[in-house]
Enzyme design. Structure first.
Site, PDB file in Angstrom:
ATOM      1  N   GLU A   1      -7.359  -2.616  -6.627  1.00 36.65           N
ATOM      2  CA  GLU A   1      -6.666  -1.698  -7.540  1.00 36.65           C
ATOM      3  C   GLU A   1      -5.601  -2.503  -8.290  1.00 36.65           C
ATOM      4  OE1 GLU A   1      -6.800   2.541  -5.104  1.00 36.65           O
ATOM      5  OE2 GLU A   1      -5.295   1.080  -4.535  1.00 36.65           O
TER       6      GLU A   1
ATOM      7  N   SER B   1       0.834  -1.201   0.000  1.00 30.94           N
ATOM      8  CA  SER B   1       0.000   0.000   0.000  1.00 30.94           C
ATOM      9  C   SER B   1       0.868   1.249   0.000  1.00 30.94           C
ATOM     10  CB  SER B   1      -0.915   0.012   1.226  1.00 30.94           C
ATOM     11  OG  SER B   1      -0.165  -0.157   2.399  1.00 30.94           O
TER      12      SER B   1
HETATM   13  N1  3HC Z   1     -14.932 -11.878   6.794  1.00 32.30           N
HETATM   14  C1  3HC Z   1     -16.070 -12.142   6.133  1.00 32.30           C
HETATM   15  N2  3HC Z   1     -17.069 -11.265   5.998  1.00 32.30           N
HETATM   16  C2  3HC Z   1     -16.930 -10.080   6.597  1.00 32.30           C
HETATM   17  C3  3HC Z   1     -15.787  -9.728   7.321  1.00 32.30           C
HETATM   18  C4  3HC Z   1     -14.757 -10.672   7.416  1.00 32.30           C
HETATM   19  N3  3HC Z   1     -13.622 -10.445   8.061  1.00 32.30           N
HETATM   20  N4  3HC Z   1     -15.950  -8.459   7.800  1.00 32.30           N
HETATM   21  C5  3HC Z   1     -17.155  -8.041   7.379  1.00 32.30           C
HETATM   22  N5  3HC Z   1     -17.755  -9.012   6.658  1.00 32.30           N
HETATM   23  C6  3HC Z   1     -19.035  -8.966   6.006  1.00 32.30           C
HETATM   24  C7  3HC Z   1     -20.176  -9.236   6.956  1.00 32.30           C
HETATM   25  O1  3HC Z   1     -20.383 -10.616   7.161  1.00 32.30           O
HETATM   26  C8  3HC Z   1     -21.349  -8.581   6.230  1.00 32.30           C
HETATM   27  O2  3HC Z   1     -21.771  -9.373   5.160  1.00 32.30           O
HETATM   28  P1  3HC Z   1     -23.313  -9.307   4.584  1.00 32.30           P
HETATM   29  O3  3HC Z   1     -23.467  -7.917   4.020  1.00 32.30           O
HETATM   30  O4  3HC Z   1     -23.339 -10.382   3.532  1.00 32.30           O
HETATM   31  O5  3HC Z   1     -24.180  -9.550   5.752  1.00 32.30           O
HETATM   32  C9  3HC Z   1     -20.674  -7.357   5.634  1.00 32.30           C
HETATM   33  O6  3HC Z   1     -19.277  -7.650   5.536  1.00 32.30           O
HETATM   34  C10 3HC Z   1     -20.901  -6.169   6.510  1.00 32.30           C
HETATM   35  O7  3HC Z   1     -20.438  -6.472   7.827  1.00 32.30           O
HETATM   36  P2  3HC Z   1     -21.252  -6.173   9.170  1.00 32.30           P
HETATM   37  O8  3HC Z   1     -22.734  -6.217   8.891  1.00 32.30           O
HETATM   38  O9  3HC Z   1     -20.737  -7.034  10.261  1.00 32.30           O
HETATM   39  O10 3HC Z   1     -20.775  -4.740   9.600  1.00 32.30           O
HETATM   40  P3  3HC Z   1     -20.802  -3.413   8.799  1.00 32.30           P
HETATM   41  O11 3HC Z   1     -22.017  -3.286   7.958  1.00 32.30           O
HETATM   42  O12 3HC Z   1     -20.470  -2.393   9.812  1.00 32.30           O
HETATM   43  O13 3HC Z   1     -19.573  -3.554   7.810  1.00 32.30           O
HETATM   44  C11 3HC Z   1     -17.325  -3.192   7.258  1.00 32.30           C
HETATM   45  C12 3HC Z   1     -18.275  -3.818   8.267  1.00 32.30           C
HETATM   46  C13 3HC Z   1     -17.467  -3.931   5.903  1.00 32.30           C
HETATM   47  C14 3HC Z   1     -15.921  -3.380   7.809  1.00 32.30           C
HETATM   48  C15 3HC Z   1     -17.733  -1.677   7.089  1.00 32.30           C
HETATM   49  O14 3HC Z   1     -17.748  -1.071   8.344  1.00 32.30           O
HETATM   50  C16 3HC Z   1     -16.798  -0.921   6.177  1.00 32.30           C
HETATM   51  O15 3HC Z   1     -16.916  -0.960   4.970  1.00 32.30           O
HETATM   52  N6  3HC Z   1     -15.846  -0.175   6.791  1.00 32.30           N
HETATM   53  C17 3HC Z   1     -14.856   0.584   6.060  1.00 32.30           C
HETATM   54  C18 3HC Z   1     -13.748  -0.330   5.680  1.00 32.30           C
HETATM   55  C19 3HC Z   1     -12.743   0.371   4.790  1.00 32.30           C
HETATM   56  O16 3HC Z   1     -12.841   1.534   4.466  1.00 32.30           O
HETATM   57  N7  3HC Z   1     -11.717  -0.400   4.406  1.00 32.30           N
HETATM   58  C20 3HC Z   1     -10.646   0.112   3.593  1.00 32.30           C
HETATM   59  C21 3HC Z   1      -9.547   0.510   4.479  1.00 32.30           C
HETATM   60  S1  3HC Z   1      -8.202   1.148   3.575  1.00 32.30           S
HETATM   61  C22 3HC Z   1      -7.306  -0.195   3.167  1.00 32.30           C
HETATM   62  O17 3HC Z   1      -7.605  -1.329   3.486  1.00 32.30           O
HETATM   63  C23 3HC Z   1      -6.096   0.068   2.350  1.00 32.30           C
HETATM   64  C24 3HC Z   1      -4.832  -0.276   3.066  1.00 32.30           C
HETATM   65  O18 3HC Z   1      -3.779  -0.167   2.123  1.00 32.30           O
HETATM   66  C25 3HC Z   1      -4.544   0.656   4.235  1.00 32.30           C
END
Ligand code: 3HC
Length: 313
Positions: A169, A134
């Protein structure tokens, strides 16, 4: 979801065998989505403990998915996919038959270059190499490989949590061939992800926009303008973000955000990033120094439950 091996066809043959280096959160997630979507996966790391940690991350995530998709047989669902994943600490053996290698090890240019330089001598000529970095330049990592391999080298940047985030990406260097790029597009689609394309620039697309926003949120709290709780609430309810910036910082790791900013600082001026955006933030530096990395260490801006010991990220 299928556990049968399918793979992706490219002009130079079928991509069926995926090797992932690094069994931390990102590597485990990449191995998991590969295995869930029909690839035969080898997960490799330097110690058995790291590999076991990765397998624990995967089985926990799969049972979460299984509980929703196959509630009558969560164990069978999990096992069916885990059967597509084998592990080894022998890097050479891990890539002998690989069609695609995805690296998600520690963010060190030297260590990544050493690994890829070695793998270049062990992998098949047609094998595609990709890095999930990243913060580092794909071009500089790829320079550790032969000119032919550099044509089969690209960035493949997944997002945390990998099983849930739809985006990948694909980062093209000036050497990445059209065929490599097209194959990577097909593979990410087969993994159930949506690809976007970017040049090899600092932060690519998402982090280039996200990291300055996260750093600005920390500065806002440091100045005493608002609390982390209120900034999060504001961006969730007023900005439509699934997580406010402090929950997200705890989620991705304060050390990761700090490390990306530091890398940009060293290259300031490149990619249009101004010095102002990446200047050090005492509050962030202090938290990282105190070991408050967020979810991975159990404490960050919030007291967050510790996830797993993650030796690599
Ligand atoms: N394994 C499997 N499924 C997962 C999971 C995991 N570890 N974490 C979340 N999920 C699934 C859930 O089961 C759920 O699935 P469904 O829609 O089929 O029911 C879905 O994701 C949503 O999860 P939750 O209902 O438990 O909770 P939320 O609706 O709050 O979503 C989240 C959780 C997806 C983490 C959401 O809060 C989110 O999108 N957060 C922002 C995450 C983000 O911005 N990530 C990017 C970070 S930057 C990055 O990674 C780049 C790096 O280089 C720094």
């Amino acid at each position: 979801v299928s556990s049968g091996i399918r793979g992706v066809s490219s002009r130079s043959g079928k991509v069926e065998k995926l090797t992932v280096f690094g069994a931390g959160l990102m590597g485990a997630g990449i191995a998991q989505v590969g295995a869930q979507n029909g690839f035969k996966v080898i997960l490799s790391d330097v110690t058995d403990k790291a590999l076991q940690n990765g397998l624990n991350i995967i089985s926990k995530s799969l049972s979460r998915i299984g509980k929703k998709t196959q509630p009558d047989d969560v164990e069978g669902f999990t096992k069916g996919i885990m059967d597509n994943i084998s592990t080894t600490t022998d890097a050479g053996e891990a890539v002998e038959e690989a069609d695609l290698v995805v690296e998600a090890i520690i963010e060190s240019l030297k260590i990544k270059r050493d690994l890829f330089g070695y793998l270049d001598t062990k992998a098949k000529a047609g094998c595609i190499f990709a890095s999930n970095t990243s913060s580092l330049s794909i071009t500089e990592i790829a320079q550790s490989c032969s000119t032919e391999r550099q044509m089969r080298f690209a960035g493949l940047h997944f997002f945390n949590p990998v099983p849930a985030m739809k985006l990948v990406e694909i980062v093209r260097t000036t050497h990445t061939s059209d065929e490599t790029y097209e194959t990577l597009r097909s593979i990410t689609e087969q993994m159930g992800k949506s690809p976007v394309t970017c040049k090899d620039t600092p932060g690519f697309i998402v982090n280039r926009l996200l990291i300055p926003y996260l750093l600005d949120a920390i500065r806002m709290v440091e100045r005493g303008d608002a609390t982390p709780e209120d900034v999060d609430k504001a961006m969730e309810l007023g900005g439509g973000y699934p997580m406010g910036p402090f929950k997200l910082l705890d989620f991705v790791g304060l050390d990761t955000a700090s490390y990306i900013a530091q890398g940009w600082r060293e290259k300031s001026g490149s990619g249009g990033i101004s010095e102002e955006v990446v200047k050090p933030i005492p509050l962030l530096d202090r938290l990282v120094k105190e070991g408050k990395m967020g979810r991975k260490s159990g404490k960050g801006f919030y007291d967050v439950p510790k996830l797993f010991n993650s030796p690599t990220f």
